[in-house]
Design a protein around this motif. Structure first.
Motif: not given
Length: 214
Positions: A1-21
């Motif tokens: 993934m490109s730099l922008l895709s990794r940035y968006m993926f990181r944002q989604i991953a953090v939000a997913t963990m918070l929502a799951t918890v």
């Protein structure tokens, strides 16, 4: 993934963990009352309680993970849209499919985790959970005998215990009323007693008491 895709993926991953918890804790607050009751009654230690909670996690995660990733994608993409980040990315020539790739990748990861939870971790944890629960409930005084209350055991027995020693588990102020034989009900009043295992399961042994039988 490109730099922008990794940035968006990181944002989604953090939000997913918070929502799951958050969702897992919300579900646990409503479904773990029967486990908390074991501690309140003084029959189960905190260590066993935490182990039971840990073993129940796969069941919660199966229901929560898909909801968490959907909520995370909605929150992240909506925030990036309101902040103008998506407009800048589109202006830079990034297409819709490329913008959706981070969310799709996270969805595939959550799908794999859900399959592993459903096919392996949940059955194993559920079997161990049932074994530990049965072991904890094998102690009649912990599972059924609440002090200061009349406890119905089955359809023919009522047991009252005034107090229970939290260290030794010894009982005091015992009253047992049995109607196994409806023509000759039996009432046992004892000063103290304890619970022991027998071939037929746990039983209450009463000491220094009297038996009244009609």
């Amino acid at each position: 993934m490109s730099l922008l895709s990794r940035y968006m993926f990181r944002q989604i991953a953090v939000a997913t963990m918070l929502a799951t918890v958050i969702l897992v804790f919300a579900i646990m607050l409503t479904t773990s009352m029967r486990l908390i009751q074991m501690i309140v009654d003084g029959g189960v230690g905190v260590g066993l309680f935490l182990e039971l909670v840990f073993l129940s996690m796969p069941e919660f995660l199966i229901a929560v993970l898909p909801v968490g990733v959907v909520a995370a994608c909605l929150i992240v993409y909506n925030r990036m849209l309101s902040d103008g980040e998506l407009l800048v990315m589109r202006g830079a020539g990034i297409g819709q499919l490329r913008l959706a790739v981070p969310g799709l990748v996270m969805g595939l990861i959550i799908t794999g985790l859900s399959y592993s939870m459903t096919l392996y971790f949940w059955p194993v944890a559920n079997r161990e959970f049932r074994d530990l629960t049965a072991m904890a409930q094998s102690d009649v005084s912990a599972a059924f005998l609440q002090t200061g209350e009349f406890n119905a055991i089955g359809d023919s027995k009522t047991v009252f215990v005034r107090d229970r020693n939290p260290v030794t588990g010894d009982l005091s102020g015992i009253l047992v009323h049995s109607t196994d034989n409806e023509d000759q009900p039996i009432t046992i009043i004892a000063d103290r007693g304890y619970v022991e295992d027998s071939e037929d399961g746990p039983r209450v042994v009463a000491l220094k008491g009297v038996i009244q039988q009609l």
